[in-house]
Motif scaffolding. Structure first.
Motif, mmCIF file in Angstrom:
data_model
loop_
_atom_site.group_PDB
_atom_site.id
_atom_site.type_symbol
_atom_site.label_atom_id
_atom_site.label_comp_id
_atom_site.label_asym_id
_atom_site.label_seq_id
_atom_site.Cartn_x
_atom_site.Cartn_y
_atom_site.Cartn_z
ATOM 1 N N GLY A 52 0.717 -1.187 0.069
ATOM 2 C CA GLY A 52 -0.180 -0.037 0.021
ATOM 3 C C GLY A 52 0.755 1.255 0.013
ATOM 4 N N VAL A 66 -0.290 5.839 3.469
ATOM 5 C CA VAL A 66 0.489 5.860 4.818
ATOM 6 C C VAL A 66 1.737 4.989 4.505
ATOM 7 C CG1 VAL A 66 0.534 5.169 7.090
ATOM 8 C CG2 VAL A 66 -1.379 6.775 6.002
ATOM 9 N N GLU A 125 2.636 -0.847 -4.464
ATOM 10 C CA GLU A 125 1.171 -0.063 -4.480
ATOM 11 C C GLU A 125 0.596 -0.695 -6.026
ATOM 12 O OE1 GLU A 125 -1.011 1.910 -3.229
ATOM 13 O OE2 GLU A 125 -1.892 1.788 -5.277
ATOM 14 N N LYS A 126 -0.668 -0.913 -5.944
ATOM 15 C CA LYS A 126 -1.269 -1.704 -7.080
ATOM 16 C C LYS A 126 -1.407 -0.630 -8.425
ATOM 17 C CE LYS A 126 -6.092 -1.404 -4.957
ATOM 18 N NZ LYS A 126 -6.773 -0.612 -5.709
ATOM 19 N N THR A 138 -6.865 6.312 -0.786
ATOM 20 C CA THR A 138 -7.445 7.640 0.085
ATOM 21 C C THR A 138 -6.391 8.642 0.381
ATOM 22 O OG1 THR A 138 -8.726 6.044 1.044
ATOM 23 C CG2 THR A 138 -8.634 8.234 2.157
ATOM 24 N N THR A 139 -5.101 8.454 0.258
ATOM 25 C CA THR A 139 -4.312 9.473 0.827
ATOM 26 C C THR A 139 -3.937 10.760 -0.230
ATOM 27 O OG1 THR A 139 -3.309 7.861 2.222
ATOM 28 C CG2 THR A 139 -2.081 9.983 1.924
ATOM 29 N N LEU A 163 -6.650 18.974 4.735
ATOM 30 C CA LEU A 163 -6.697 19.617 5.805
ATOM 31 C C LEU A 163 -5.366 19.080 6.929
ATOM 32 C CD1 LEU A 163 -7.404 21.698 8.295
ATOM 33 C CD2 LEU A 163 -9.189 19.588 8.740
ATOM 34 N N VAL A 190 -0.729 -6.916 -5.301
ATOM 35 C CA VAL A 190 -0.436 -8.122 -4.332
ATOM 36 C C VAL A 190 -1.755 -9.064 -4.879
ATOM 37 C CG1 VAL A 190 -0.502 -9.278 -1.933
ATOM 38 C CG2 VAL A 190 1.280 -7.279 -2.763
ATOM 39 N N ARG A 242 -12.733 6.375 3.970
ATOM 40 C CA ARG A 242 -11.899 6.432 5.164
ATOM 41 C C ARG A 242 -11.781 4.776 5.551
ATOM 42 N NH1 ARG A 242 -15.686 10.271 5.632
ATOM 43 N NH2 ARG A 242 -15.114 12.316 6.144
ATOM 44 N N ALA A 299 -4.273 11.301 7.484
ATOM 45 C CA ALA A 299 -3.080 11.676 6.589
ATOM 46 C C ALA A 299 -2.103 12.550 7.459
ATOM 47 C CB ALA A 299 -3.565 12.423 5.328
ATOM 48 N N THR A 300 -2.804 13.392 8.320
ATOM 49 C CA THR A 300 -2.196 14.104 9.312
ATOM 50 C C THR A 300 -1.137 13.078 10.086
ATOM 51 O OG1 THR A 300 -3.795 15.943 9.236
ATOM 52 C CG2 THR A 300 -2.151 15.940 11.111
HETATM 53 C C1 LIG Z 1 -13.511 12.301 2.624
HETATM 54 C C2 LIG Z 1 -12.313 12.228 3.575
HETATM 55 C C3 LIG Z 1 -11.800 13.192 3.845
HETATM 56 C C4 LIG Z 1 -10.614 13.229 4.443
HETATM 57 N N1 LIG Z 1 -9.727 14.542 4.751
HETATM 58 C C5 LIG Z 1 -8.658 14.488 5.514
HETATM 59 C C6 LIG Z 1 -7.782 15.461 6.158
HETATM 60 O O1 LIG Z 1 -8.413 16.731 5.526
HETATM 61 N N2 LIG Z 1 -6.678 15.434 6.735
HETATM 62 C C7 LIG Z 1 -6.461 14.473 6.959
HETATM 63 O O2 LIG Z 1 -5.243 14.476 7.687
HETATM 64 N N3 LIG Z 1 -7.002 13.182 6.712
HETATM 65 C C8 LIG Z 1 -7.983 13.250 6.029
HETATM 66 N N4 LIG Z 1 -8.902 11.939 5.626
HETATM 67 C C9 LIG Z 1 -8.338 10.915 6.158
HETATM 68 C C10 LIG Z 1 -6.999 10.247 5.315
HETATM 69 O O3 LIG Z 1 -6.986 10.401 4.036
HETATM 70 C C11 LIG Z 1 -6.992 8.621 5.682
HETATM 71 O O4 LIG Z 1 -6.886 8.223 6.970
HETATM 72 C C12 LIG Z 1 -5.574 8.152 5.070
HETATM 73 O O5 LIG Z 1 -5.344 9.036 3.815
HETATM 74 C C13 LIG Z 1 -5.617 6.812 4.750
HETATM 75 O O6 LIG Z 1 -4.584 6.327 4.340
HETATM 76 P P1 LIG Z 1 -3.972 4.742 4.243
HETATM 77 O O7 LIG Z 1 -2.760 4.649 3.567
HETATM 78 O O8 LIG Z 1 -4.600 3.826 5.411
HETATM 79 O O9 LIG Z 1 -5.195 4.365 2.739
HETATM 80 P P2 LIG Z 1 -4.829 4.609 1.424
HETATM 81 O O10 LIG Z 1 -4.076 5.974 1.095
HETATM 82 O O11 LIG Z 1 -5.961 4.164 0.380
HETATM 83 O O12 LIG Z 1 -3.725 3.655 0.956
HETATM 84 C C14 LIG Z 1 -3.808 2.186 0.897
HETATM 85 C C15 LIG Z 1 -3.013 1.831 -0.478
HETATM 86 O O13 LIG Z 1 -2.843 0.335 -0.672
HETATM 87 C C16 LIG Z 1 -3.163 0.347 -2.143
HETATM 88 N N5 LIG Z 1 -3.545 -1.223 -2.054
HETATM 89 C C17 LIG Z 1 -4.935 -1.770 -1.882
HETATM 90 N N6 LIG Z 1 -4.731 -3.152 -1.953
HETATM 91 C C18 LIG Z 1 -3.539 -3.388 -2.629
HETATM 92 C C19 LIG Z 1 -2.953 -4.588 -3.354
HETATM 93 N N7 LIG Z 1 -3.514 -5.823 -3.010
HETATM 94 N N8 LIG Z 1 -1.481 -4.340 -3.529
HETATM 95 C C20 LIG Z 1 -1.015 -3.527 -3.642
HETATM 96 N N9 LIG Z 1 -1.461 -2.438 -3.101
HETATM 97 C C21 LIG Z 1 -2.664 -2.313 -2.725
HETATM 98 C C22 LIG Z 1 -4.285 1.068 -2.661
HETATM 99 O O14 LIG Z 1 -4.250 1.357 -4.033
HETATM 100 C C23 LIG Z 1 -4.021 2.361 -1.777
HETATM 101 O O15 LIG Z 1 -3.069 3.256 -2.429
HETATM 102 C C24 LIG Z 1 -9.821 12.247 4.848
HETATM 103 C C25 LIG Z 1 -10.475 10.818 4.500
HETATM 104 C C26 LIG Z 1 -11.678 10.910 3.845
HETATM 105 C C27 LIG Z 1 -12.419 9.598 3.090
#
Ligand SMILES: Cc1cc2nc3c(=O)[nH]c(=O)nc-3n(C[C@H](O)[C@H](O)[C@H](O)COP(=O)(O)OP(=O)(O)OC[C@H]3O[C@@H](n4cnc5c(N)ncnc54)[C@H](O)[C@@H]3O)c2cc1C
Ligand code: SF4
Ligand code: SF4
Ligand code: FES
Lengths: 232, 389
Positions: free
Chosen positions: B11, B14, B33-34, B41-42, B48, B169, B308, B348-349
């Motif tokens: 992923g 984060v 990363e796929k 989401t990030t 913000l 993956v 989220r 993301a913060t």
């Molecule tokens: C509407 C909304 C508004 C938000 N606003 C804010 C904000 O203003 N400020 C803030 O700090 N946070 C905000 N957030 C929260 C924040 O964006 C998320 O908590 C955070 O980005 C999540 O990150 P992550 O890495 O867990 O998920 P992701 O960023 O989704 O990363 C997971 C990654 O894994 C990859 N993946 C999945 N399956 C596979 C696989 N089988 N093989 C390889 N790769 C794979 C995906 O493609 C993806 O890129 C917001 C969220 C939402 C939904």
């Protein structure tokens, strides 16, 4: 909300595999506000999981989704299918970049002449009606989102692959304004073998830029500065 | 390239911060990363950089995490942040009733909170609703959702981490009840390959339930998608929040020449099917207009949703009340599956803090004890990612 059937033709490419590239058509029902990026997501998730394209912010801020839509450089995320008129829409990768798969391109060359240390921020300036002084210290990101549209559209980058291109020249000009101590060095980069001299003033760069950077204006400014001895 | 165990991260959200932390600690790191990096989401959140103020009324733990990380990110990635502060505005009696408690809670957590009269707030941000009764200035900020995490990827790569986009993956390689690596589909070559690893970290965000299922385990993941709308024009210089417990359509984030309205929230099961519900755009405009009337005269430039990956709690009915805190699971004691860690929740913060916690767990599992250095290590500018030495 109106829905129209649209044929989306995508130039499929895999260096060494689908080579030369060929168009493949997908039929989708486009709702009024469906963007090119929404259509690509729909096609990848429901019709063909092997489709490659770049995307991240979905709102014209990251610059990753640029491609050629009916021959014109645009951001997929802010281009609505139904605004394009015709019942067929053709999608091709940016020109001047190596294709890594379908619409996804290799962006390393874009950064060749843009120094990582150049600032991405600028003073935010006063907003209409705000009390003078309240904007002190406020900053905002530069306009350029580094999407590559201008480089793809520029005729000079095609005839002179060494030309650093419109985005780098605009970045040089912006950095000169913020960093006067480095201005002479920056100006000499603009005047170098790879610099401003190749620009044919075709203005394609300013026409396609999605965020209003107007690279050709910056290039004209650089040209003026390069002509005369620097007075400041 | 680090000489310790090989850690494979699934992923590119984060996960980028984790690649950086582990590379600094000396591990050998591969991240897959796929799609394009940050295509989950990030890359597409609201932008913000939380001061934590948004959570003080109902989620003090998340508020504290945000404030700490806000200060760290301003220091280690200043070029990815519009550091202009944010206003919480009180529009009516109900908002006013939270005012005192809001300021007290901010201060007790250490978040600087400066009370302003309505007139003072209008002088700073003339686009605000002129009927506002008061406001509080807090150190919120805007961040570039793509470029801030790209700083982590750039630094991780410079320190030897292997970062592979368009690499999906498709299965976890199991030796008995131990995860020994992954099978990947490389979308560029359309070839299948195996990558062996000493430990695999599932940081697949909204898709992390699917990755966990590949090892036959379940995780407490609750998907909470939301809609955002951008309009052309920078209506304010600062982030604008409604002074009330976090809810629907109560925030406007300026960025470059845009303003971004958000957000809505609901609960979902499928990370790949989060279409924008038809009435959400109109609701965001109506609510946004109460903060900044000019919004009502503008048309959407872009409408999009993001998902989220929330940590499920007992009281999961209201998506605004699920904690924005994060957790990290070692599946060995929990599910009897060795070699697999899952990291979910957060914001993301808080990406750096999430990475620190996961890397500490990696240390415990490998029997090492290495100090985390990501709080004080300046990140490389994101453009370094594409300028390989
Ligand atoms: C509407 C909304 C508004 C938000 N606003 C804010 C904000 O203003 N400020 C803030 O700090 N946070 C905000 N957030 C929260 C924040 O964006 C998320 O908590 C955070 O980005 C999540 O990150 P992550 O890495 O867990 O998920 P992701 O960023 O989704 O990363 C997971 C990654 O894994 C990859 N993946 C999945 N399956 C596979 C696989 N089988 N093989 C390889 N790769 C794979 C995906 O493609 C993806 O890129 C917001 C969220 C939402 C939904
Ligand atoms: S004005 Fe110059 S840089 Fe811009 S497109 Fe034309 S030739 Fe290229
Ligand atoms: S100048 Fe405009 S078109 Fe060129 S890279 Fe920057 S944003 Fe894109
Ligand atoms: S997806 Fe970021 S500019 Fe289009």
């Amino acid at each position: 909300m109106s829905v129209r059937p649209i044929e989306v033709r995508i130039l499929r490419c895999r260096p060494g595999r689908i080579d030369p590239p060929r168009f493949q058509s997908f039929r989708i029902d486009a709702k009024e506000d469906l963007t090119v990026l929404d259509a690509l997501e729909h096609i990848r998730l429901t019709l063909d999981g092997s489709l490659m394209y770049r995307h991240s912010c979905h709102h014209s801020s990251c610059g990753t989704c640029a491609c050629r839509v009916n021959g014109m450089e645009r951001l997929a995320c802010t281009t609505r299918l139904l605004d394009l008129g015709a019942g067929t829409v053709s999608l091709e990768p940016l020109r001047g970049f190596e294709c890594v798969g379908d619409l996804a391109v290799q962006t390393e060359p874009f950064y060749r002449d843009i120094d990582p240390a150049w600032s991405c921020l600028k003073p935010a300036g006063p907003i209409g009606g705000a009390e003078t002084g309240t904007e002190q210290g406020l900053q905002r990101f530069e306009e350029c989102i580094e999407c590559g549209c201008c480089v793809s559209a520029c005729p000079a980058t095609r005839s002179h692959p060494d030309f650093m291109g419109p985005a780098a020249l605009a970045a040089i000009r912006n950095e000169m304004l913020k960093n006067p101590l480095a201005a002479d060095d920056l100006l000499s980069r603009a005047g170098s073998e790879r610099g401003e001299r190749w620009c044919e003033r075709a203005l394609a760069c300013s026409r396609v830029c999605p965020t209003g950077v107007y690279p050709s204006r910056h290039i004209a400014d650089l040209r003026d500065e390069l002509k005369g001895p620097r007075s400041t | 390239m680090g000489g310790f165990e090989h850690i494979l991260i699934i992923g590119g959200g984060v996960g980028g911060a984790l690649a950086h932390d582990l590379a600094l600690r000396g591990y050998r790191v591969t991240l897959v990363e796929k799609g394009e990096l940050l295509s989950g989401t990030t890359g597409r959140h609201h932008g913000l950089l939380h001061s934590g103020a948004r959570y003080v009324l109902h989620d003090p733990e998340a508020a504290r995490e945000c404030w700490q990380e806000n200060q760290i990110l301003r220091r280690i990635a200043p070029q990815a942040i519009e550091p202009n502060g944010g206003l919480f505005v009180a529009l009516d009696e109900r908002d006013q009733s939270f005012y005192g408690r809001f300021v007290d809670r901010c201060r007790s957590i250490g978040i600087p909170a400066q009370p302003l009269s309505g007139a003072q707030a209008i002088r700073m941000e003339p686009a605000l609703n002129p009927t506002l009764q008061g406001a509080v200035l807090v150190p919120d900020a805007g961040m570039d959702a793509w470029r801030l995490p790209m700083h982590f990827f750039a630094t991780a790569r410079a320190n030897g981490a292997e970062i592979r986009n368009f690499t999906e993956v498709t299965a976890l390689r199991m030796t008995g009840r131990t995860v020994a690596g992954v099978d990947v589909l490389d979308h560029r070559t359309q070839g299948i390959a195996s990558i062996g690893a000493d430990l695999v970290v599932n940081a697949a965000g909204p898709w992390s339930g699917r990755v966990a299922a590949m090892a036959g385990v379940r995780i407490p993941l609750q998907l909470g998608p939301g809609v955002m709308v951008s309009v052309r024009g920078r209506l304010t210089q600062r982030v604008i929040n409604r002074l009330q417990p976090a809810g629907e359509g109560d925030i406007l984030v300026p960025q470059r020449g845009l303003s971004i309205l958000g957000t809505t929230a609901w609960l979902a099961d499928d990370p790949d099917a989060v279409a924008v519900p038809p009435d959400h755009v109109q609701r965001l405009f109506e609510l946004g207009r109460t903060l900044v009337p000019e919004v009502g005269r503008l048309k959407p430039l872009a409408v999009w949703s993001a998902c989220r990956p929330l940590l499920r709690s007992q009281a999961a009915a209201d998506p605004y009340r699920i904690s924005r805190s994060f957790d990290c699971f070692d599946h060995a004691p929990r599910d009897g599956v060795e070699g697999l860690i899952t990291l979910i929740g957060g914001k993301a913060t808080t990406l750096r803090a999430m990475a620190e916690k996961a890397a500490d767990l990696v240390d415990r599992k490998t029997g090492r004890s290495i100090a985390c250095r990501t709080r004080e290590t300046m990140l490389l500018p994101y453009r370094c990612f594409w300028r390989r030495a």
